[in-house]
Design an enzyme around this catalytic site. Sequence first.
Site: not given
Ligand SMILES: NC(=O)c1ccc[n+]([C@@H]2O[C@H](COP(=O)([O-])OP(=O)(O)OC[C@H]3O[C@@H](n4cnc5c(N)ncnc54)[C@H](OP(=O)(O)O)[C@@H]3O)[C@@H](O)[C@H]2O)c1
Length: 341
Positions: A11, A99, A130, A157, A160, A214, A235, A242, A315
Amino acid sequence: MSYKVAVAGATGNVGREMLSILAERQFPAREVVALASSRSVGVDVSFGDSLLKVKALEHYDFRGTDLCLMSAGGAVSKEWSPKIAAQGCIVIDNSSQWRMDREVPLIVPEVNADALDGGIKKGIIANPNCSTAQLVVALKPLHDAATIKRVVVATYQSVSGAGKEAMDELFSQTRAVFVADPIEPHIFPKRIAFNVIPHGGTFLDSGYTTEEFKIMVETQKILDPNILVSATCVRVPVFISHSEAVHIEFEQPITAERARAILREAPGVLVIDKREDGGYITPVEAAGEDATYVSRIRKDPSVEHGLAMWIVSDNLRKGAALNAVQIAEVLINRKLLKRAA
Ligand SMILES: NC(=O)c1ccc[n+]([C@@H]2O[C@H](COP(=O)([O-])OP(=O)(O)OC[C@H]3O[C@@H](n4cnc5c(N)ncnc54)[C@H](OP(=O)(O)O)[C@@H]3O)[C@@H](O)[C@H]2O)c1
């Protein structure tokens, strides 16, 4: 051969993008399962032309699932990735949790796919930060040509990168500015609308932030431990993509013309570099695209062999979801993804 694939964090910003990229690239999946927290059970998420009902990660039985694309944050990955891997399912994780673990390959396929040949001991593969992913895609062919000594990078950055709630915060604060409502920062430490914030993650004793650290250590792990890196992460009020202003010092001479020619041939890179108004890429144009774009390639006269450039990428795609799916494709091509079922 087709595989059963789970997307954990389905989600979220990255998870939704993963589902769309799996469908776009016609990943050989016989079944795709969407997982998130128990808060989201029953929610519909799009997968190609169909909808998937979200299930709870904590109640899902991973036996029989071949691959888990994980983007649910570091704490969830810390708890769940080893348990998932123990059930025979390979995890490709987007958080920073694994990582720098010596037994976990940190992979950008255009740069170091061969690191997978060293084995996937823990059953976990890490996706880089990212900002690191797009940086190393552009640096790798230049490093091969003239050996990089040092990189100084300033990032711009998008929100998102901090998750879906961060995008909502930029939207609501921007609206609040126009209607003169009070602004309360929640996700970011200061107002992000019509502002920039030189701070991502938490502060370290060195004065760098974890987001900057990182980029520095991940670039060394993926590309070359001898490259010195200094990063400043900022940011900016941009929704997606980014950007990075990068200064590179080389061991050997390399002209801007040669770098441009090398980058034009490099996998995953698109050069947009006309020295005229608008002859460069901006984040809005890179959003939704797969490429790492390079613009403004020029000599850096402040060092003996130096270049400066501007690197932009989506990103959520190359910085996260696309890179994860590309790693999965490498696993299949190298016969490293065994069917669990
Ligand atoms: N955004 C980027 O550019 C980017 C790039 C590289 C890496 N990342 C990494 O990717 C990860 C996700 O980032 P995002 O931007 O997609 O975050 P996000 O939009 O906040 O989404 C977080 C996701 O994790 C789920 N989640 C949270 N707690 C959970 C639990 N206890 N059990 C199962 N699912 C759970 C949430 O589900 P619910 O909706 O049910 O809460 C949601 O689907 C992070 O570790 C982030 O650092 C992000």
